[in-house]
Enzyme design. Structure first.
Site, short mmCIF file in Angstrom:
data_model
loop_
_atom_site.label_atom_id
_atom_site.label_comp_id
_atom_site.label_asym_id
_atom_site.label_seq_id
_atom_site.Cartn_x
_atom_site.Cartn_y
_atom_site.Cartn_z
N LYS A 198 0.83 -1.21 0.00
CA LYS A 198 0.00 0.00 0.00
C LYS A 198 0.87 1.26 0.00
O LYS A 198 0.56 2.23 -0.70
CB LYS A 198 -0.93 0.00 1.21
CG LYS A 198 -2.00 -1.07 1.18
CD LYS A 198 -2.82 -1.10 2.46
CE LYS A 198 -3.83 -2.23 2.46
NZ LYS A 198 -4.60 -2.28 3.73
N LYS A 249 2.72 -3.97 11.12
CA LYS A 249 1.41 -4.39 11.60
C LYS A 249 1.57 -4.97 13.00
O LYS A 249 2.58 -5.60 13.31
CB LYS A 249 0.79 -5.43 10.67
CG LYS A 249 -0.62 -5.83 11.02
CD LYS A 249 -1.62 -4.68 10.89
CE LYS A 249 -1.87 -4.29 9.46
NZ LYS A 249 -3.01 -3.34 9.32
N ASN A 296 -16.30 -0.34 10.58
CA ASN A 296 -15.92 1.03 10.23
C ASN A 296 -15.87 1.23 8.72
O ASN A 296 -16.48 2.15 8.17
CB ASN A 296 -14.57 1.37 10.86
CG ASN A 296 -14.18 2.83 10.62
OD1 ASN A 296 -14.83 3.74 11.09
ND2 ASN A 296 -13.11 3.03 9.86
N SER A 316 -2.91 8.45 7.26
CA SER A 316 -1.96 8.31 8.38
C SER A 316 -0.66 9.06 8.07
O SER A 316 -0.08 9.72 8.93
CB SER A 316 -1.66 6.84 8.66
OG SER A 316 -2.67 6.25 9.45
#
Length: 427
Positions: A107, A119, A234, A361
């Site tokens: 990503k 992660k 979400n 982010s």
């Protein structure tokens, strides 16, 4: 690539592998081969450069002490710090955390960010923990991983069943340990603590932008398009909200307990008002169907936004959507991707459709570093520019190289990491 080749998507027993790490390694290997890159590049990227397992003692409300297991994986830091979410889930395991870190690297490469993938996760069921127990668990996790994380090392973020409150506890604990305020240590924070506008809905917004671009490619007007969203957490709930606002017809949604389907459209505003904090709503209704049945219902666009391995070789032939946009991590297996591509289904992979979260982010990290914060319009504009550019770059590469969008996305995702590693003299 020689003796260290990973297994194919179909194992020796003829059965399709559902192992996320093995599947990820297979696609990375294919992408590297198509780019003509070295065996050394695959050996570097096939596993995280760093994997930490921790044990976290937590004082429970009844006075007892429970020990939780957690992980933090850092896939590759050739481009800069690693970045990635922390999930609280009972099925967290080391192999999935490794795969998720590798996807995050893809990503970052796709969105052209100066990061590698990270992660983290804790094996727990947040539904059974009190507010105080969640806080003590969050702080304990930060203490356990504090030596390998930080704004110039590895930046955590929200993920499955974690939110801005959890990020706030983690930032506060890290700031206590370091003896100075450290907003850049973590993203997904509340706005008052240095969070970014749009961060909460960023993952869903990135997927929604991909839905728009995919629909344009297929000549499908969004107004009136029939959409199924599997998952109502979400990401899924925001996607349903965005698509409903675009005048698409949401004909199906689901949660962990089941699914709702109505070919004439669901009342999305009502469902959004009734869902709980874990994204469940179907338990309020009779006549539900299963998640598996929902995937095979008629629609124009299918958005898997729940968990991994939902579309496999067993049901890929029965999926009736013209477009699939993956808002979950790994919802479609390699073999299912092949089947769908051969059928002419346009499948937008998770590493592209899910890049919105890490992109915002990055924006939050940048804003923390400069101490200047953007409004929601500026963040949305910058995110849209990144996502649209990435979508069309990957689509063009897929056409040029006669590969599906997943392979093309990985070709884009690995390229800068390998180049940086070569310049550093690692390979």
């Amino acid at each position: 690539m020689g003796k260290n080749d990973v297994t194919n998507s179909v194992g020796d027993n003829g059965k399709e592998t559902l192992n996320l790490l093995t599947s990820t390694q297979t696609v990375i290997q294919d992408a590297l081969q198509r780019l003509g890159l070295s065996v050394s590049a695959f050996e570097l990227l096939r596993e995280p450069v760093r994997m930490l397992q921790v044990r976290i003692p937590v004082r429970m409300d009844d006075g007892s002490v429970k020990i939780f297991s957690g992980y933090r994986a850092q896939h590759n830091d050739s481009l800069g710090p690693t970045i990635g979410g922390v999930r609280f889930h009972p099925k967290v395991n080391d192999n999935d955390i490794k795969a998720l870190a590798m996807w995050m690297s893809m990503k970052c490469g796709i969105a052209d960010l100066p990061f590698g993938g990270g992660k983290g996760g804790i094996i727990c069921n947040p539904r059974t923990l009190s507010f105080g127990e969640l806080e003590r668990l969050s702080r304990g996790y930060v203490r356990s991983i504090s030596q390998i994380v930080g704004p110039t090392k590895d930046i955590p973020a929200p993920d499955m069943y974690t939110n801005s409150q959890v990020m706030a506890w983690m930032m506060d604990e890290y700031s206590r340990l370091r003896k100075f305020d450290s907003p850049g240590f973590i993203t997904g924070k509340p706005l008052v603590l240095g969070g970014s506008e749009v961060r909460e809905e960023a993952g869903a917004l990135g997927a929604a932008i991909c839905i728009e671009e995919a629909a344009k490619l297929r000549g499908l007007p969004l107004k009136g398009a029939r959409i199924i969203v599997q998952g109502f957490g979400n990401a899924g709930s925001y996607i349903a909200k965005f698509m409903h606002k675009s005048e698409a017809i949401i004909v199906g949604i689901s949660d962990v307990y089941g699914a709702l389907y109505d070919p004439d459209g669901l009342n999305i505003d009502y469902l959004l008002s009734r869902r709980d904090s874990f994204g469940t709503v179907t338990s309020l209704f009779d006549g539900t169907i299963t998640n598996e049945e929902l995937l095979e219902q008629e629609c124009d666009i299918l958005v898997p936004a729940a968990t991994s391995n939902q579309i496999t070789a067993k049901n890929a032939q029965n999926v009736r959507a013209k477009i699939i946009v993956e808002a979950a991590n790994g919802p479609t297996t390699i073999e299912a991707t092949r089947i769908l591509s051969e059928r002419g289904v346009l499948l937008v992979p998770d590493v592209l459709a899910g890049a919105g979260g890490v992109t915002v982010s990055y924006f939050e990290w940048v804003q923390n570093k400069q101490g200047y914060y953007w409004d929601d319009k500026e963040v949305t504009m910058k995110l849209r520019e990144k996502m649209v550019s990435a979508f069309h770059q990957i689509y063009d590469i897929s056409k040029l190289n006669h590969v599906n969008l997943r392979t093309a996305a990985y070709m884009v995702g690995v390229r800068k990491m390998v180049e940086a590693a070569e310049f550093r003299g690692w390979i």
